[in-house]
Design a protein around this motif. Structure first.
Motif, short mmCIF file in Angstrom:
data_model
loop_
_atom_site.label_atom_id
_atom_site.label_comp_id
_atom_site.label_asym_id
_atom_site.label_seq_id
_atom_site.Cartn_x
_atom_site.Cartn_y
_atom_site.Cartn_z
N SER A 1 5.69 109.61 124.54
CA SER A 1 6.14 109.74 123.09
C SER A 1 7.45 110.14 122.87
N ALA A 2 8.14 109.88 121.83
CA ALA A 2 9.39 110.06 121.51
C ALA A 2 9.30 111.21 120.28
N PHE A 3 10.32 111.68 119.90
CA PHE A 3 10.31 112.81 118.74
C PHE A 3 11.74 112.55 117.86
N ILE A 4 11.39 112.62 116.52
CA ILE A 4 12.55 112.69 115.51
C ILE A 4 12.43 114.01 114.77
N LYS A 5 13.40 114.80 115.04
CA LYS A 5 13.41 115.96 114.40
C LYS A 5 14.53 116.08 113.17
N ARG A 6 13.92 116.15 111.87
CA ARG A 6 14.88 116.25 110.93
C ARG A 6 14.51 117.56 109.95
N GLY A 7 15.36 118.47 110.11
CA GLY A 7 15.30 119.84 109.63
C GLY A 7 13.93 120.77 110.14
N GLU A 8 13.12 120.81 109.44
CA GLU A 8 12.11 121.33 109.88
C GLU A 8 10.85 120.55 110.08
N MET A 9 10.96 119.10 110.05
CA MET A 9 10.18 118.07 110.02
C MET A 9 10.39 117.34 111.44
N VAL A 10 9.15 117.08 112.14
CA VAL A 10 9.19 116.02 113.35
C VAL A 10 8.23 115.00 113.24
N GLU A 11 8.79 114.16 113.57
CA GLU A 11 7.79 112.77 113.34
C GLU A 11 7.80 112.25 114.92
N LEU B 1 17.48 106.41 110.16
CA LEU B 1 17.89 107.64 110.42
C LEU B 1 18.80 108.23 109.40
N LYS B 2 18.89 109.42 109.36
CA LYS B 2 19.94 110.01 108.41
C LYS B 2 20.79 111.13 109.22
N ASP B 3 21.98 111.37 108.43
CA ASP B 3 22.69 112.41 109.08
C ASP B 3 22.01 113.87 109.42
N GLY B 4 22.47 114.01 110.68
CA GLY B 4 21.62 115.40 111.34
C GLY B 4 20.51 115.19 111.80
N ASP B 5 19.83 113.83 112.17
CA ASP B 5 18.52 113.61 112.70
C ASP B 5 18.95 113.93 114.40
N ILE B 6 17.86 114.42 114.85
CA ILE B 6 17.67 114.54 116.31
C ILE B 6 16.62 113.73 117.01
N PHE C 1 4.32 119.91 121.36
CA PHE C 1 5.82 119.72 121.74
C PHE C 1 6.41 119.65 120.37
N SER C 2 5.76 119.15 119.26
CA SER C 2 6.56 119.24 117.91
C SER C 2 6.68 120.51 117.27
N GLU C 3 5.76 121.36 117.75
CA GLU C 3 5.90 122.78 117.12
C GLU C 3 6.98 123.35 117.66
N ILE C 4 7.24 123.08 119.13
CA ILE C 4 8.32 123.78 119.85
C ILE C 4 9.74 123.48 119.21
N LEU C 5 10.00 121.94 118.65
CA LEU C 5 11.03 121.31 118.01
C LEU C 5 11.21 121.92 116.89
N MET D 1 10.79 115.78 135.75
CA MET D 1 11.06 116.11 134.34
C MET D 1 12.58 115.59 133.82
N THR D 2 12.46 114.74 132.69
CA THR D 2 13.72 114.52 132.09
C THR D 2 13.80 114.60 130.56
N ILE D 3 14.59 115.11 130.26
CA ILE D 3 14.77 114.95 128.60
C ILE D 3 16.08 114.92 128.09
N LEU D 4 15.96 113.60 127.15
CA LEU D 4 17.29 113.03 126.67
C LEU D 4 17.33 113.35 125.21
N VAL D 5 18.39 113.97 124.70
CA VAL D 5 18.56 114.47 123.41
C VAL D 5 19.56 113.70 122.82
N ALA D 6 19.51 113.16 121.60
CA ALA D 6 20.70 112.63 120.98
C ALA D 6 20.73 113.08 119.29
N LYS D 7 21.93 113.55 118.88
CA LYS D 7 21.84 113.82 117.55
C LYS D 7 22.74 112.79 116.90
#
Length: 834
Positions: A726-736, A760-765, A787-791, A822-828
């Motif tokens: 699964s992939a994750f989208i972090k928007r502020g304190e919300m994670v999808e 996507l919106k400005d600041g999404d991770i 993992f969502s709670e960690i994000l 293990m590999t983690i790819l993060v994009a802002k």
């Protein structure tokens, strides 16, 4: 009535009394198929008595045998014949009548309408000169045609000039050869020659096909003149102080200024103003007022009809007040308001029809050459695309995969076994001839058992066959060997089919790319000439010498600009001066992608290309760790900006660890990069990658594929997952969470693709991980929720820091004893401008 008038009327009566029989004799000859007048046998007329000949003239046909075009020409002739020039002359009536003479079927009606027009403005004495000229022209016309000649426009104008001059000299002779009449005869005949030649083009255009869409400049000017003079001869009347002629004049200037732009609008205004001045209904200053107003009307045409109306009103108010001192009163505005109402309510379809005749600008040789090359190239590309598509279908239809032996294979297998075992047996003829049916059924049942068990022994052979066969052991061994051989052939057949399917998919992809290229070359690309001119003008104001500017609106509705300019000797004009100017003119933020700087000392031109600047940007960070005691990770990743303003994030996890897993995931990523960069559609690219990995080896090595494509103009992201975590989208304190249920690539011939679109919106991770990260938390089932709670608890927006932080947590969960790569790819995602 004086002698001159009586003479003219007697001549007119004599000619008209003979015109109608002559006209209908001509019609009768055409109906009989006799067109050449020299071939008429006059003896035939002697056999017909006079009463019978008169019965051939149908007066009903005489009045009804006129087309709507002829009627329109006649009505225009009536109004033009009413135009009085220089206080006492009617030369336009002669010119128009001469221009309409070539139409034989309409000569009588044209004569009647023009005579009626002349008589409506002059008494019979003064009009006799012009009616006599009409009669004289008719005589000359029939004399010329009787000799088998068809007069051209220039000949018609000469005949009109000669007739006018002859009648002018006759008038001067009756008045004692007064110098005034001699000068009038000369000047009027010259005026008639010019007007007749111009009117000839207009009448030919009116009589022509309504399907025409291109008019020459000569035809456009002649039509403007003919309608302008027709307006001058309109019977004027007024309603509440608003004169019809003035309203129609203003309406035509508005209409043609809106349709044709400043040049046509100004021309129509000057023509109408000149004609109205010559007939004495407007002062000389009206020429400039209407001309300038028509030009301003054309300048405001891009705003629409309202803009053109406002432009005309401004021109009238400013020019009239400045040059003539005319006060802006209600009486001044009344005809403008009436004409504007008529203009605003004029049917759009008629405007569109007229516009196709006027807005046909001639193309330069280079433009025509470019279009021809473009058409040829596009057609050739389309042919290539169709050829590759047909070749792809051919490969896909050659053969199909087999899951088991068919009837033909079983028959061949039985034949092979029998030929090897039974050929030298003494009971061969008994088994395969006398008892063929039972033997065949028994062998068929033995092969069915072999297909179920993969290998047979004596217990699988029926007892009666064992008792009867002399070589039962050899038969069993041979059957096993031949069956294994057939299974191997089946495997290779399916491999060949898979190879053909791969080639088919590749050919289909090539066909798609070439087809898209043909569309880009031929259609949906628009050159913006008005913007090119605006950029040239603005750069010239900035003292930047530009030799060429090309502005293109591509299929994505984005601007592309190519500018060729003189070298700036290292001053970087491309980014300092040119870029702001282009962005201002286009109203969109642009960026330089290719400056083409030729250097400080070069004399060549600099060529720069600008495209629209993307609204969004991407910042990335990566953290990875291989399985303990393995230096090579089985995970591979990629992030890159691709064409059309898109950004690619890709992550692949090769099944297992070490070199083999790394090779599989690396192959998936490299192929993905190549296919996407080459312009392949993502679905087709994934199918081709899957086919390659399926054929790559016989070993059970597979790869997941996790891909995110972000449109940097709109911010829309496509998440494509094939067996990936699964992939994750972090928007502020919300994670999808973006999940997947598909199998990895390279496992099956057909691959299932999970696609999810998100805005996507400005600041999404965006966080993409391999399963080794999520599986590090072994004591819980809902790993995505953990993992969502960690994000949610991360309060930074730095991609590299987030990737390192998440990797450290995963390693701590494993007590630093990593069981999987293990590999983690993060994009802002962030917006450059709002």
């Amino acid at each position: 009535m004086d002698k001159l008038s009586k003479g003219f009327w007697m001549s007119f009566q004599i000619v008209t009394n003979n015109l109608i029989p002559f006209y209908y004799n001509e019609k009768a000859k055409i109906g009989r198929g006799t067109i050449n007048m020299e071939r008429v046998e006059y003896s035939t007329f002697k056999k017909v008595d006079l009463p019978k000949a008169k019965k051939t003239i149908h007066w009903k046909n005489f009045f009804l045998d006129v087309t709507y075009k002829d009627l329109f020409i006649d009505l225009v002739g009536f109004t033009i014949s009413r135009v009085i020039l220089f206080t006492n002359l009617l030369p336009l009536s002669i010119a128009y009548f001469a221009a309409g003479l070539p139409a034989k079927a309409n000569r009588i009606w044209l004569l009647l309408f023009t005579c009626a027009g002349v008589l409506s403005v002059r008494d019979s004495v003064l009009s006799s000169k012009y009616i006599g000229t009409f009669v004289l022209m008719l005589v000359f016309q029939y004399l010329v045609e009787a000799r088998g000649y068809k007069p051209t426009k220039i000949v018609q104008a000469v005949l009109a000039m000669g007739s006018c001059f002859a009648m002018g000299i006759l008038t001067a002779a009756i008045n004692g050869f007064s110098g005034y009449y001699l000068i009038v005869a000369v000047l009027e005949s010259i005026f008639v020659f010019t007007a007749a030649y111009i009117y000839g083009s207009a009448i030919s255009c009116i009589k022509g096909s309504l399907k025409r869409t291109i008019l020459s400049n000569e035809e456009i000017i002649s039509l403007i003149l003919i309608f302008g003079t027709a307006i001058a001869g309109v019977i004027d009347f007024s309603v509440s102080g608003i004169y019809f002629r003035e309203v129609i004049s203003i309406f035509l200037v508005l209409l043609f200024g809106f349709i044709g732009g400043p040049s046509i609008g100004g021309t129509v205004g000057i023509v109408i103003g000149t004609i109205l001045t010559l007939i004495g209904v407007m002062p000389a200053g009206s020429i400039g007022v209407l001309g300038i107003s028509g030009m301003i009307t054309g300048l405001f045409k891009d705003i629409g009809r309202i803009g053109s109306g406002i432009g005309f009103l401004l021109g009238q108010m400013i020019v009239s007040f400045y040059f003539e001192g005319t006060a802006i009163t209600y009486d001044f505005l009344k005809p403008i308001i009436a004409a504007s109402i008529l203009f605003f309510t004029f049917p759009k379809g008629v405007i569109t029809y007229i516009k196709q005749f006027i807005n046909n600008e001639s193309e330069t040789g280079q433009e025509v050459y470019y279009k021809r090359i473009r058409d040829i190239t596009a057609q050739q590309l389309e042919a290539f695309s169709n050829a590759f598509l047909k070749l792809s279908r051919t490969f896909s239809n050659i053969s199909r995969k087999k899951t088991s032996l068919n009837q033909r294979d079983v028959s061949m297998l039985i034949e092979d076994v029998a030929s090897r075992v039974c050929k030298d047996c003494g009971l061969c003829s008994h088994c395969w001839e006398t008892d063929f049916y039972n033997t065949y059924q028994t062998v068929f049942s033995i092969l069915s058992a072999a297909e179920r068990k993969s290998r047979i022994d004596l217990s699988d052979i029926p007892q009666d066959f064992v008792d009867k066969c002399l070589r039962v052991d050899v038969f069993a061994d041979t059957t096993n060997r031949m069956f294994e051989l057939y299974k191997l052939n089946l495997l290779w057949h399916n491999r060949i089919v898979e190879s053909r399917e791969l080639v088919s998919e590749q050919l289909k992809g090539v066909s798609s790319i070439i087809g898209n290229l043909a569309m880009e070359v031929y259609g949906e690309v628009y050159f913006k000439e008005e913007l090119e001119q605006a950029i040239k003008v603005e750069l010239d104001r900035e003292k930047i010498i530009v030799s060429d500017v090309i502005v293109v609106l591509n299929r994505q509705n984005k601007y592309e600009v190519v500018i060729e300019h003189s070298p700036c000797k290292g001053k970087r004009l491309c980014t300092k001066n040119i870029l702001p100017v282009v962005s201002k003119i286009l109203g969109r933020r642009m960026k330089v992608i290719d400056s083409g700087c030729v250097g400080i000392c070069s004399k060549d031109k600099c060529k720069m290309k600008l495209i629209e600047e993307e609204k969004f940007r991407i910042m990335t960070g990566v953290a990875r760790e291989s399985k303990e005691s393995n230096a090579i990770s089985g995970d591979n990743y990629s992030f890159m900006e691709i064409k059309n303003g898109q950004y690619l994030l890709a992550l692949s996890d090769g099944m297992g660890t070490g070199n083999k897993a790394s090779e599989e995931s690396s192959a998936a990523i490299e192929l993905l990069e190549e296919f996407i960069e080459s312009g392949f559609d993502k679905d087709l690219a994934i199918k081709m990658i899957n086919s390659v990995l399926v054929l790559k080896s016989n070993e059970d090595f597979f790869s997941t594929l996790d891909m995110t494509i972000i449109d940097l103009y709109t911010g829309v992201a496509e998440f494509v997952k094939i067996g990936a975590a699964s992939a994750f989208i972090k928007r502020g304190e919300m994670v999808e969470v973006i999940g997947s249920s598909s199998l990895p690539v390279g496992m099956l011939s057909n691959v299932d693709i999970d696609v999810t679109k998100k805005k996507l919106k400005d600041g999404d991770i965006i966080v993409m991980v391999t399963d080794g990260v999520l599986d590090s938390k072994k004591d819980i089932i809902e790993k995505e929720k953990w993992f969502s709670e960690i994000l949610k608890g991360i309060d930074t927006n730095q991609p590299e820091y987030i990737a390192d932080y998440l990797l450290n947590i995963a390693k701590e969960n494993s007590d630093h004893e990593i069981e999987d790569d293990m590999t983690i790819l993060v994009a802002k995602v962030w917006e450059k401008y709002l």
